[in-house]
Design an enzyme around this catalytic site. Sequence first.
Site, PDB file in Angstrom:
ATOM      1  N   HIS A 181      -5.274 -14.622  30.767  1.00 41.11           N
ATOM      2  CA  HIS A 181      -5.271 -13.166  30.839  1.00 41.11           C
ATOM      3  C   HIS A 181      -4.964 -12.619  29.461  1.00 41.11           C
ATOM      4  CE1 HIS A 181      -4.386  -9.095  32.179  1.00 41.11           C
ATOM      5  NE2 HIS A 181      -5.021  -9.425  33.287  1.00 41.11           N
TER       6      HIS A 181
ATOM      7  N   ASP B 277      -7.124 -13.200  40.226  1.00 39.73           N
ATOM      8  CA  ASP B 277      -8.386 -13.576  40.857  1.00 39.73           C
ATOM      9  C   ASP B 277      -8.389 -14.984  41.408  1.00 39.73           C
ATOM     10  OD1 ASP B 277      -9.852 -11.182  40.406  1.00 39.73           O
ATOM     11  OD2 ASP B 277      -9.812 -11.679  38.283  1.00 39.73           O
TER      12      ASP B 277
HETATM   13  N1  CMC Z   1     -10.271 -21.682  30.506  1.00 42.09           N
HETATM   14  C1  CMC Z   1     -10.227 -22.413  29.374  1.00 42.09           C
HETATM   15  N2  CMC Z   1      -9.811 -21.928  28.190  1.00 42.09           N
HETATM   16  C2  CMC Z   1      -9.440 -20.657  28.140  1.00 42.09           C
HETATM   17  C3  CMC Z   1      -9.457 -19.815  29.288  1.00 42.09           C
HETATM   18  C4  CMC Z   1      -9.881 -20.386  30.508  1.00 42.09           C
HETATM   19  N3  CMC Z   1      -9.929 -19.647  31.611  1.00 42.09           N
HETATM   20  N4  CMC Z   1      -9.035 -18.579  28.951  1.00 42.09           N
HETATM   21  C5  CMC Z   1      -8.757 -18.617  27.640  1.00 42.09           C
HETATM   22  N5  CMC Z   1      -8.990 -19.890  27.142  1.00 42.09           N
HETATM   23  C6  CMC Z   1      -8.741 -20.364  25.771  1.00 42.09           C
HETATM   24  C7  CMC Z   1      -9.794 -19.866  24.798  1.00 42.09           C
HETATM   25  O1  CMC Z   1     -10.880 -20.754  24.694  1.00 42.09           O
HETATM   26  C8  CMC Z   1      -8.986 -19.779  23.530  1.00 42.09           C
HETATM   27  O2  CMC Z   1      -8.827 -21.089  23.036  1.00 42.09           O
HETATM   28  P1  CMC Z   1      -8.781 -21.344  21.422  1.00 42.09           P
HETATM   29  O3  CMC Z   1      -7.545 -20.651  20.946  1.00 42.09           O
HETATM   30  O4  CMC Z   1      -8.725 -22.834  21.282  1.00 42.09           O
HETATM   31  O5  CMC Z   1     -10.038 -20.745  20.864  1.00 42.09           O
HETATM   32  C9  CMC Z   1      -7.608 -19.312  23.989  1.00 42.09           C
HETATM   33  O6  CMC Z   1      -7.505 -19.785  25.357  1.00 42.09           O
HETATM   34  C10 CMC Z   1      -7.409 -17.805  23.975  1.00 42.09           C
HETATM   35  O7  CMC Z   1      -8.491 -17.200  24.678  1.00 42.09           O
HETATM   36  P2  CMC Z   1      -9.101 -15.752  24.362  1.00 42.09           P
HETATM   37  O8  CMC Z   1     -10.526 -15.733  24.795  1.00 42.09           O
HETATM   38  O9  CMC Z   1      -8.791 -15.393  22.937  1.00 42.09           O
HETATM   39  O10 CMC Z   1      -8.226 -14.840  25.303  1.00 42.09           O
HETATM   40  P3  CMC Z   1      -8.596 -13.393  25.744  1.00 42.09           P
HETATM   41  O11 CMC Z   1      -7.304 -12.679  25.861  1.00 42.09           O
HETATM   42  O12 CMC Z   1      -9.619 -12.783  24.851  1.00 42.09           O
HETATM   43  O13 CMC Z   1      -9.293 -13.610  27.158  1.00 42.09           O
HETATM   44  C11 CMC Z   1      -9.698 -13.745  29.467  1.00 42.09           C
HETATM   45  C12 CMC Z   1      -8.695 -13.348  28.374  1.00 42.09           C
HETATM   46  C13 CMC Z   1      -9.162 -13.296  30.827  1.00 42.09           C
HETATM   47  C14 CMC Z   1     -11.052 -13.047  29.215  1.00 42.09           C
HETATM   48  C15 CMC Z   1      -9.893 -15.274  29.430  1.00 42.09           C
HETATM   49  O14 CMC Z   1      -8.655 -15.928  29.634  1.00 42.09           O
HETATM   50  C16 CMC Z   1     -10.934 -15.764  30.452  1.00 42.09           C
HETATM   51  O15 CMC Z   1     -12.133 -15.746  30.136  1.00 42.09           O
HETATM   52  N6  CMC Z   1     -10.475 -16.211  31.658  1.00 42.09           N
HETATM   53  C17 CMC Z   1     -11.387 -16.601  32.703  1.00 42.09           C
HETATM   54  C18 CMC Z   1     -11.943 -15.372  33.406  1.00 42.09           C
HETATM   55  C19 CMC Z   1     -10.920 -14.709  34.282  1.00 42.09           C
HETATM   56  O16 CMC Z   1     -10.228 -15.338  35.061  1.00 42.09           O
HETATM   57  N7  CMC Z   1     -10.864 -13.379  34.169  1.00 42.09           N
HETATM   58  C20 CMC Z   1      -9.993 -12.552  35.015  1.00 42.09           C
HETATM   59  C21 CMC Z   1      -8.978 -11.826  34.241  1.00 42.09           C
HETATM   60  S1  CMC Z   1      -7.706 -11.161  35.288  1.00 42.09           S
HETATM   61  C22 CMC Z   1      -8.477  -9.925  36.183  1.00 42.09           C
HETATM   62  C23 CMC Z   1      -8.408  -8.635  35.500  1.00 42.09           C
HETATM   63  O17 CMC Z   1      -7.290  -8.134  35.257  1.00 42.09           O
HETATM   64  O18 CMC Z   1      -9.493  -8.078  35.260  1.00 42.09           O
END
Ligand code: CMC
Length: 432
Positions: free
Chosen positions: A308, A366
Amino acid sequence: MSKETLTIRDNRTGQEMVLPIQQGTSGPPVVDITKLYKNFGLFTFDPGFRATASCESKITFIDGDQGILLYRGYPIDQLAEKSTFLEVCYLLMHGELPNQNQFDDYVKLVTEHTMLHEQILNFYRGYRRDAHPMAIMVGVVGALSAFYHDSLDVHDPRHREISAFRLIAKIPTIAAASYKYSIGQPFVYPRNDLSYSENFLHMLFSGPCQEYTVSPAMARAMDIIMILHADHEQNASTSTVRLAGSSLANPFAAISAGIGALWGPAHGGANEAVLNMLHQIGDEDNIGAFVKRAKDPNDPFRLMGFGHRVYKNYDPRAKVLQKAAYDVLEEVGRHDDPLLKIAQKLEKIALEDDYFVKRKLYPNVDFYSGIILSAMGLPTSMFTVIFAVSRTIGWISQWMEMISQEGQAIGRPRQLYTGTAQRDYIPLDKRA
Ligand code: CMC
């Protein structure tokens, strides 16, 4: 000007800039940069808004490190345990919990406005039967503005309130109709003798030949899901509603834009993606391979329902839903549901894995909501629709707060331009 300040130095010119620091009730202080461009000719650069407070708000507070979520100061777990969705709606909209009279009036008003203008139902028939229900939601909610010209003056507080009530009251009816249309069944009209959640389940599952008997446990589970999704401060869809609404567009148009933003798998679409992923995993023995893929930097696959932007701890909503998932599966006699088993094992493996621990990737809201909604009998395509129904109160409350704020102005971000600098047009016959 606040007494706290931050001084920064522009090393190109040696010029020092003193920026005021503002402290909210809770959360990190913010550096006020509103005069940065005017006084110093600089923009800030923060794609993805990782360190930017886009507005001032009194509605919802999140402490992502501690895993805390408060609506108007009340912890989410207390509201999920003790309150009802409509009481939470009142709280988000008005700022305080209602007394009995206020609550009765509120419930009456919402309940008596659940019907759609009959003409709106014609819209549905223009969609293909296999249209995604979120596509229908975007269209039909936007179309409400074509029906309620009488209350579209966004500067009139009474008009804003009427629109808010219309949205809260009609959104379950719109959502249920989008589901009924997609499965080829007739629309089911709302029943005013039922509670908000009971009525929603009735409109989703009753048919002309058979009335659906709403079980109290299912209605309670739906209420909890809606309470947990009701608001979440300045997330992508809420920020979209605020930005669209900042141009003084009507609230139906602004919320339709929010529904579009919610649809994506990185936001509200994740609950659908979680269930698809659990189905793909299919067997506990395959979990290792999926976790391996999620950790591979060259593979775009991510564990859906994990991580998240704000929570760097267990999402407090996921904790509540984990328990609700057990209760609902028990109710439908599926306590040994294989998907729940896969979800539990996946959660355990990920929580102990160095990759997830280091990056503070915990299950989010989720992760379990899809399991509950599926046990209720809803297809995955409806999951994000349920999220949209729940979040409508958050969107409308945030929109009302924004519009009534002193100094409200259109949202207009700037950019770091890296394209070609100015150049002269070359006639076609002179080009290489
Ligand atoms: N599985 C594997 N790796 C992950 C995941 C995941 N679900 N989420 C983040 N990472 C890794 C990402 O690859 C990165 O690694 P590195 O530092 O080595 O490059 C690190 O963790 C940080 O990720 P980020 O993309 O910079 O984090 P973000 O804050 O931009 O993204 C997120 C947040 C929710 C988009 C992401 O965690 C994700 O895509 N999760 C899966 C989709 C999901 O469950 N979304 C629902 C969010 S909650 C509902 C809502 O409130 O809308």
